[in-house]
Design a protein around this motif. Structure first.
Motif, PDB file in Angstrom:
ATOM      1  N   ASN A 199       0.806  -1.220   0.000  1.00  0.00           N
ATOM      2  CA  ASN A 199       0.000   0.000   0.000  1.00  0.00           C
ATOM      3  C   ASN A 199       0.839   1.270   0.000  1.00  0.00           C
ATOM      4  OD1 ASN A 199      -2.429   1.420   0.007  1.00  0.00           O
ATOM      5  ND2 ASN A 199      -2.541   1.494   2.244  1.00  0.00           N
ATOM      6  N   SER A 201       2.709   2.455  -2.428  1.00  0.00           N
ATOM      7  CA  SER A 201       2.786   3.141  -3.714  1.00  0.00           C
ATOM      8  C   SER A 201       1.742   2.572  -4.660  1.00  0.00           C
ATOM      9  CB  SER A 201       4.180   2.980  -4.337  1.00  0.00           C
ATOM     10  OG  SER A 201       4.470   1.615  -4.572  1.00  0.00           O
ATOM     11  N   LYS A 202       1.431   3.340  -5.713  1.00  0.00           N
ATOM     12  CA  LYS A 202       0.470   2.882  -6.702  1.00  0.00           C
ATOM     13  C   LYS A 202       1.107   1.856  -7.639  1.00  0.00           C
ATOM     14  CE  LYS A 202      -2.475   7.002  -7.076  1.00  0.00           C
ATOM     15  NZ  LYS A 202      -3.088   7.957  -8.030  1.00  0.00           N
ATOM     16  N   ASN A 228     -12.243   3.194  -3.743  1.00  0.00           N
ATOM     17  CA  ASN A 228     -11.152   4.174  -3.746  1.00  0.00           C
ATOM     18  C   ASN A 228      -9.933   3.634  -4.482  1.00  0.00           C
ATOM     19  OD1 ASN A 228     -10.476   2.220  -1.892  1.00  0.00           O
ATOM     20  ND2 ASN A 228      -9.462   3.646  -0.486  1.00  0.00           N
ATOM     21  N   TRP A 229     -10.141   2.766  -5.464  1.00  0.00           N
ATOM     22  CA  TRP A 229      -9.035   2.098  -6.143  1.00  0.00           C
ATOM     23  C   TRP A 229      -8.080   3.081  -6.807  1.00  0.00           C
ATOM     24  CZ3 TRP A 229      -8.479   3.097 -11.270  1.00  0.00           C
ATOM     25  CH2 TRP A 229      -9.608   3.499 -12.000  1.00  0.00           C
ATOM     26  N   ARG A 230      -8.545   4.273  -7.171  1.00  0.00           N
ATOM     27  CA  ARG A 230      -7.668   5.252  -7.824  1.00  0.00           C
ATOM     28  C   ARG A 230      -6.534   5.703  -6.917  1.00  0.00           C
ATOM     29  NH1 ARG A 230     -12.738   5.950  -9.685  1.00  0.00           N
ATOM     30  NH2 ARG A 230     -13.031   6.118 -11.959  1.00  0.00           N
ATOM     31  N   ASN A 231      -6.684   5.494  -5.610  1.00  0.00           N
ATOM     32  CA  ASN A 231      -5.600   5.816  -4.692  1.00  0.00           C
ATOM     33  C   ASN A 231      -4.511   4.753  -4.701  1.00  0.00           C
ATOM     34  OD1 ASN A 231      -7.045   8.076  -3.848  1.00  0.00           O
ATOM     35  ND2 ASN A 231      -8.045   6.969  -2.170  1.00  0.00           N
ATOM     36  N   HIS A 232      -4.775   3.634  -5.362  1.00  0.00           N
ATOM     37  CA  HIS A 232      -3.837   2.511  -5.291  1.00  0.00           C
ATOM     38  C   HIS A 232      -3.345   2.033  -6.653  1.00  0.00           C
ATOM     39  CE1 HIS A 232      -5.243   2.444  -1.190  1.00  0.00           C
ATOM     40  NE2 HIS A 232      -6.470   2.155  -1.568  1.00  0.00           N
ATOM     41  N   ASN A 234      -2.733   3.058 -11.052  1.00  0.00           N
ATOM     42  CA  ASN A 234      -2.782   3.884 -12.256  1.00  0.00           C
ATOM     43  C   ASN A 234      -3.050   2.968 -13.447  1.00  0.00           C
ATOM     44  OD1 ASN A 234      -2.244   6.524 -11.274  1.00  0.00           O
ATOM     45  ND2 ASN A 234      -0.068   6.021 -11.084  1.00  0.00           N
TER      46      ASN A 234
END
Length: 431
Positions: A199, A201-202, A228-232, A234
């Motif tokens: 968790n 970094s993406k 909230n997948w965009r926080n994890h 790209n």
């Protein structure tokens, strides 16, 4: 290589257009475009939304038999001649609602050996259930049926429903069931591999800009990480199909007649001969052919996953569906599998990328010997080497080509074109 120059030009134009429109985010630097931009999507392909399902009204259930697909919004309990409780929805090839086959993946499976650890997971996932593709011609077939009834054709018996039938399907994009399949797959894979998620970094996740591909990726990530997948993660989305392997061989089209069209046409005419004769007698003045029978069989699958139920399913016996599954085997083997002279080449780029990742280096093969995108695969931003989870979303044919490139010969069985259901045929080395 000419194709690499074309890809680079297309990428440059897309980036320039996005810069002018203000679509590139502030994170992008003068030398690095925003690789992970997915909106606006300029390469979604040909798309159309179909009619909303109304299963509560059109479903003629209960049929008194167990539903094949449990706890799902599809009516699959319609009696099928000769099924005896067996599931025809497992015999629809790439159009089957997602299920885990009881026989596994044609190999013996064992638990992780004592002392071994899983350090990486590489996922190559197909998109979810979709509407028909533009090339299948089902919308034109449906229009032909409606036109025939409007001009006085009266279908009888098992085809009587066509007198009031109309084509209600869209094109190319995911159906609601497809969204569910990918969300469920994300949850399943989190249970299996969530421990590998770092968790801090993406991660970079790859797909294409085709609508059903991008939305499959997004639904999977919502299942795996949550909303909230965009926080994890790209998403690196590239133009389809130039980056999915089909164009690795420029003369691939020259082999299609021998590897797909002839064997598929031969088997279709063989297994649908009797069913076509029966349906022709019920078609009034409409000239019913083998192609009509095949389209009707395909619509059983497509209407079920799109609308929840289809009258077309009852036109076919269990043996017809066994033979339909075999038709799909012939098609995929000839297009991108072991029966295709270009099947291995189509999947070799992903295998090269896989080897580079597990060996810990950027792709270093000569640009004119690979179908990989060397612009992306030599950039540590777009081809990271420090991930424990590598998630990628592609098409079924691409997955078959990767299995072929890996040399997994359990998928290389000969597929004889004989006048019997394939489960009754004795396999040999005959082609």
């Amino acid at each position: 290589m000419a194709m690499d120059k074309i890809k680079s030009l297309m990428l440059s134009v897309a980036v320039a257009t996005a810069l002018e429109a203000g679509a590139i985010s502030p994170r992008a630097t003068p030398t690095q475009p925003d690789w992970f931009q997915t909106s606006p999507d300029l390469y979604a392909g040909t798309v159309a939304t179909g009619a909303a399902p109304f299963l509560a009204e059109i479903n003629p259930a209960p049929f008194g038999e167990a539903t094949y697909v449990h706890n799902a919004p599809l009516e699959t309990s319609e009696p099928i001649k000769g099924a005896h409780g067996r599931n025809i929805f497992h015999l629809m090839g790439d159009l089957s609602p997602y299920f885990s086959p009881e026989e596994g993946f044609c190999v013996d499976e064992y638990p992780l050996p004592r002392g071994a650890n899983i350090t990486q997971m590489h996922l190559l996932q197909r998109h979810g259930a979709r509407y028909p593709s533009s090339s299948e011609g089902l919308d034109s077939w449906g229009a032909g049926i409606v036109n025939a009834t409007a001009k006085g054709t009266v279908f009888q018996g098992e085809l009587e429903f066509l007198n009031d039938w109309s084509y209600k399907l869209g094109k190319e994009i995911l159906v609601p069931k497809g969204r569910q399949e990918l969300f469920d797959s994300g949850i399943l894979n989190f249970y299996n591999y969530g421990h590998l998620w770092d968790n801090s970094s993406k991660i970079v996740v790859r797909t294409t800009l085709q609508s059903r591909m991008l939305e499959s990726c997004e639904n999977f990530l919502a299942g795996f990480f949550g909303l909230n997948w965009r926080n994890h993660a790209n998403i690196l989305a590239t133009i389809d199909p130039a980056t999915t392997g089909e164009f690795s061989c420029t003369k691939e089209g020259e082999t299609i007649a021998d590897t797909i069209e002839i064997p598929v046409g031969t088997w279709m005419a063989t297994y649908l001969k009797e069913r076509t004769a029966e349906l022709k007698r019920l078609a009034g003045n409409y000239t019913w052919t083998v192609t009509d029978t095949y389209h009707a069989q395909s619509l059983c699958s497509y209407e079920t996953i799109s609308l929840g139920y289809s009258d077309f399913c009852r036109l076919f016996t269990y043996e017809d569906w066994v033979n339909y599954a075999y038709l799909m085997d012939i098609e995929f083997a000839g297009y991108s599998g072991f029966h295709s002279p270009t099947g291995r080449a189509q999947g070799s780029a992903w295998v090269e990328e896989f080897l580079a990742r597990i060996e810990g280096h950027l792709l270093d093969v000569p640009a004119n010997t690979t179908g990989a995108n060397m612009t992306l695969d030599t950039n540590p931003v777009t081809f990271p080497l420090d991930q424990k989870l590598y998630l990628e979303f592609t098409h079924d044919a691409n997955i078959v080509s990767v299995l072929t490139a890996f040399g997994l010969t359990q998928f290389a069985d000969p597929l004889p074109l004989r006048s019997c259901a394939f489960y009754m045929c004795s396999y040999s080395n005959e082609s």
